[in-house]
Motif scaffolding. Structure first.
Motif, short mmCIF file in Angstrom:
data_model
loop_
_atom_site.label_atom_id
_atom_site.label_comp_id
_atom_site.label_asym_id
_atom_site.label_seq_id
_atom_site.Cartn_x
_atom_site.Cartn_y
_atom_site.Cartn_z
N GLN A 262 32.09 20.06 39.93
CA GLN A 262 31.92 19.82 41.67
C GLN A 262 30.60 20.14 41.90
O GLN A 262 29.83 19.49 42.77
N ASP A 263 29.90 21.21 41.14
CA ASP A 263 28.54 21.55 41.56
C ASP A 263 27.49 20.83 40.78
O ASP A 263 26.22 21.29 40.94
N ASP A 264 27.94 20.22 39.85
CA ASP A 264 26.75 19.75 38.65
C ASP A 264 26.22 20.63 38.01
O ASP A 264 25.15 20.46 37.79
N LYS A 265 26.70 21.86 37.95
CA LYS A 265 25.99 22.75 36.97
C LYS A 265 27.14 23.87 36.31
O LYS A 265 28.19 23.74 37.02
N LEU A 266 26.81 24.45 35.42
CA LEU A 266 27.81 25.16 34.70
C LEU A 266 28.04 26.59 35.63
O LEU A 266 27.34 27.33 36.00
N ALA A 267 29.36 26.55 35.90
CA ALA A 267 29.92 27.76 36.62
C ALA A 267 30.79 28.55 35.90
O ALA A 267 31.71 28.37 35.50
N LEU A 268 30.21 29.85 35.57
CA LEU A 268 30.81 30.74 34.87
C LEU A 268 31.15 31.97 35.57
O LEU A 268 31.41 33.16 34.96
N ARG A 269 31.23 31.88 36.71
CA ARG A 269 31.60 33.32 37.40
C ARG A 269 33.05 33.50 37.17
O ARG A 269 33.43 34.66 37.20
N SER A 270 33.92 32.41 36.73
CA SER A 270 35.34 32.89 36.60
C SER A 270 35.42 33.41 35.24
O SER A 270 36.64 34.14 35.20
N TRP A 271 34.91 33.48 34.25
CA TRP A 271 34.59 34.14 33.15
C TRP A 271 34.88 35.91 33.03
O TRP A 271 35.38 36.24 32.58
N LEU A 272 34.34 36.37 34.51
CA LEU A 272 34.37 37.66 34.60
C LEU A 272 35.77 38.11 34.75
O LEU A 272 36.11 39.06 34.28
N ILE A 273 36.49 37.24 35.34
CA ILE A 273 37.92 37.57 35.77
C ILE A 273 38.74 37.64 34.43
O ILE A 273 39.38 38.65 34.04
N ILE A 274 38.65 36.80 33.44
CA ILE A 274 39.26 36.58 32.15
C ILE A 274 38.62 37.75 31.34
O ILE A 274 39.54 38.42 30.42
N ILE A 275 37.64 38.10 31.38
CA ILE A 275 37.08 39.32 30.35
C ILE A 275 37.51 40.34 30.97
O ILE A 275 38.13 41.30 30.11
N PHE A 276 37.75 40.62 32.28
CA PHE A 276 38.53 41.99 32.85
C PHE A 276 39.91 41.85 32.37
O PHE A 276 40.54 42.90 31.75
N LEU A 277 40.55 40.88 32.33
CA LEU A 277 42.09 40.75 32.01
C LEU A 277 42.09 41.13 30.50
O LEU A 277 43.09 41.59 30.15
N ALA A 278 41.06 40.40 29.64
CA ALA A 278 41.23 40.59 28.19
C ALA A 278 41.11 41.94 27.76
O ALA A 278 41.54 42.42 26.70
N LEU A 279 40.34 42.96 28.71
CA LEU A 279 40.09 44.15 28.21
C LEU A 279 41.20 45.04 28.90
O LEU A 279 41.68 46.11 28.22
N THR A 280 41.91 44.62 29.98
CA THR A 280 42.80 45.66 30.56
C THR A 280 44.26 45.39 30.06
O THR A 280 45.13 46.22 30.09
N VAL A 281 44.79 44.22 29.79
CA VAL A 281 46.16 43.77 29.26
C VAL A 281 46.40 44.59 28.08
O VAL A 281 47.38 45.23 28.03
N PRO A 282 45.66 44.54 26.92
CA PRO A 282 46.09 45.48 25.82
C PRO A 282 46.32 46.82 26.14
O PRO A 282 47.12 47.39 25.62
N VAL A 283 45.18 47.49 27.01
CA VAL A 283 45.14 48.82 27.12
C VAL A 283 46.55 49.30 27.86
O VAL A 283 47.08 50.17 27.81
N THR A 284 46.73 48.15 29.09
CA THR A 284 47.99 48.57 29.78
C THR A 284 49.26 48.41 28.92
O THR A 284 50.32 49.33 29.17
N THR A 285 49.36 47.67 28.16
CA THR A 285 50.57 47.48 27.09
C THR A 285 50.48 48.71 26.29
O THR A 285 51.82 49.31 25.97
N ILE A 286 49.52 49.03 25.67
CA ILE A 286 49.63 50.26 24.84
C ILE A 286 50.17 51.53 25.68
O ILE A 286 50.81 52.39 25.27
N LEU A 287 49.73 51.82 26.88
CA LEU A 287 50.02 52.92 27.79
C LEU A 287 51.51 52.91 28.28
O LEU A 287 52.12 53.72 28.18
N LEU A 288 52.16 51.42 28.66
CA LEU A 288 53.62 51.33 28.78
C LEU A 288 54.10 51.69 27.57
O LEU A 288 55.24 52.40 27.51
N ALA A 289 53.76 51.40 26.20
CA ALA A 289 54.59 51.42 25.10
C ALA A 289 54.60 53.30 24.83
O ALA A 289 55.61 53.76 24.64
N ARG A 290 53.41 54.00 24.96
CA ARG A 290 53.48 55.13 24.79
C ARG A 290 54.05 56.08 25.84
O ARG A 290 54.69 57.06 25.64
#
Length: 128
Positions: free
Chosen positions: A66-94
């Motif tokens: 749509q913008d005719d340029k690489l839009a990488l702002r969305s990657w911040l969301i997935i990076i945050f999720l990739a860091l927090t989901v495993p930590v949350t899973t481990i905390l729930l298990a413990r």
């Protein structure tokens, strides 16, 4: 989608969003189907992560076209999720292990390797 984007952008975005829905549905089925807490932890963590990756990739493709340029702002969301989901899973298990350990003798579905009463004693480190 938008009228100004071509079909080669809209089709991959639509497929990624449908794939995201399939992963979310699989997570919901796994959550309902499995019986124990430890079995129910895995489908949402894995499938929702895959679904989030699909939505993020669809967002990058759509807004980049749509913008005719690489839009990488969305990657911040997935990076945050990739860091927090495993930590949350481990905390729930413990938390569940701690809750079962302090409850009145009901060990339920704790595997023998996690049951500390049946584990063999660990020899002390030999410091020579």
């Amino acid at each position: 989608m938008s009228g100004n984007l071509s079909w080669w952008v809209e089709i991959p975005v639509a497929l990624l969003l449908v794939l995201s829905g399939v992963f979310t549905l699989a997570a919901a089925v796994g959550l309902v189907r499995f019986k124990t807490f430890f079995q129910r932890m895995h489908p949402p963590a894995l499938a929702f992560s895959f679904a989030a990756w699909c939505v993020t990739l669809a967002s990058v493709v759509y807004f980049s076209a749509q913008d005719d340029k690489l839009a990488l702002r969305s990657w911040l969301i997935i990076i945050f999720l990739a860091l927090t989901v495993p930590v949350t899973t481990i905390l729930l298990a413990r938390t569940e292990l701690f809750r079962r350990r302090t409850s009145s003798g009901d060990r339920g579905d704790i595997p023998p390797t996690l049951n500390h009463e049946s584990a063999a004693p660990v020899p002390p480190d030999d410091k020579r």
